[in-house]
Motif scaffolding. Sequence first.
Motif, PDB file in Angstrom:
ATOM      1  N   UNK A  15       0.815  -1.223   0.000  1.00 15.25           N
ATOM      2  CA  UNK A  15       0.000   0.000   0.000  1.00 15.25           C
ATOM      3  C   UNK A  15       0.847   1.272   0.000  1.00 15.25           C
ATOM      4  N   UNK A  16       2.127   1.164   0.350  1.00  9.24           N
ATOM      5  CA  UNK A  16       3.007   2.341   0.414  1.00  9.24           C
ATOM      6  C   UNK A  16       3.988   2.425  -0.748  1.00  9.24           C
ATOM      7  N   UNK A  17       3.889   1.503  -1.690  1.00 11.85           N
ATOM      8  CA  UNK A  17       4.877   1.452  -2.773  1.00 11.85           C
ATOM      9  C   UNK A  17       5.024   2.786  -3.492  1.00 11.85           C
ATOM     10  N   UNK A  18       3.932   3.349  -3.972  1.00 10.19           N
ATOM     11  CA  UNK A  18       4.011   4.595  -4.754  1.00 10.19           C
ATOM     12  C   UNK A  18       4.511   5.764  -3.916  1.00 10.19           C
ATOM     13  N   UNK A  19       4.106   5.821  -2.662  1.00 12.40           N
ATOM     14  CA  UNK A  19       4.563   6.904  -1.783  1.00 12.40           C
ATOM     15  C   UNK A  19       6.067   6.810  -1.536  1.00 12.40           C
ATOM     16  N   UNK A  20       6.577   5.596  -1.371  1.00 13.05           N
ATOM     17  CA  UNK A  20       8.015   5.420  -1.161  1.00 13.05           C
ATOM     18  C   UNK A  20       8.777   5.758  -2.442  1.00 13.05           C
ATOM     19  N   UNK A  25      12.519   9.355  -5.031  1.00  8.10           N
ATOM     20  CA  UNK A  25      12.851  10.151  -6.221  1.00  8.10           C
ATOM     21  C   UNK A  25      13.206  11.597  -5.882  1.00  8.10           C
ATOM     22  N   UNK A  26      12.791  12.082  -4.715  1.00  9.50           N
ATOM     23  CA  UNK A  26      13.127  13.455  -4.327  1.00  9.50           C
ATOM     24  C   UNK A  26      14.569  13.585  -3.871  1.00  9.50           C
ATOM     25  N   UNK A  27      15.197  12.458  -3.535  1.00  9.33           N
ATOM     26  CA  UNK A  27      16.592  12.486  -3.097  1.00  9.33           C
ATOM     27  C   UNK A  27      17.510  12.312  -4.296  1.00  9.33           C
ATOM     28  N   UNK A  58       3.556 -12.712   3.434  1.00 13.85           N
ATOM     29  CA  UNK A  58       2.897 -11.444   3.125  1.00 13.85           C
ATOM     30  C   UNK A  58       3.649 -10.786   1.972  1.00 13.85           C
ATOM     31  N   UNK A  59       2.934 -10.367   0.957  1.00 15.24           N
ATOM     32  CA  UNK A  59       3.561  -9.714  -0.189  1.00 15.24           C
ATOM     33  C   UNK A  59       3.998  -8.302   0.207  1.00 15.24           C
ATOM     34  N   UNK A  60       5.218  -7.978  -0.175  1.00 17.06           N
ATOM     35  CA  UNK A  60       5.775  -6.643   0.059  1.00 17.06           C
ATOM     36  C   UNK A  60       6.562  -6.249  -1.177  1.00 17.06           C
ATOM     37  N   UNK A  61       7.050  -5.035  -1.184  1.00 20.67           N
ATOM     38  CA  UNK A  61       7.951  -4.596  -2.248  1.00 20.67           C
ATOM     39  C   UNK A  61       9.264  -4.209  -1.577  1.00 20.67           C
TER      40      UNK A  61
END
Length: 101
Positions: A15-20, A25-27, A58-61
């Motif tokens: 659920x946090x993939x896009x936010x991360x 990308x800002x760094x 549990x699936x994660x990225x």
Amino acid sequence: MNSKEYLVTLNVPLSLEEAVVDSLLTLESEHGFSSFPVNSHDHKNEGLSLAEQVTGRQKKVRFQMYVPEDGLAQLLAQLRAEFSGSGIKYWVLPVIENGVI
């Protein structure tokens, strides 16, 4: 290798993939970062769906990036500020050598 670098690994809830991605990308990073799907296995059943409890995974990225020594503190501080309490697990390893073949 001129300066000390670290390999930073993050295991992130889907659920946090896009936010991360947006955060990383800002760094500025000379090497960019990689992401790929992983299965997380843990003896604790906290936050797992019934299906995840049955399958034991549990699936994660996972995100991995090389970070220079002088950028490591900034990266971790940014992640803590933006994702505090989110359950992101991370680890940092020294890089002995890297390059392109």
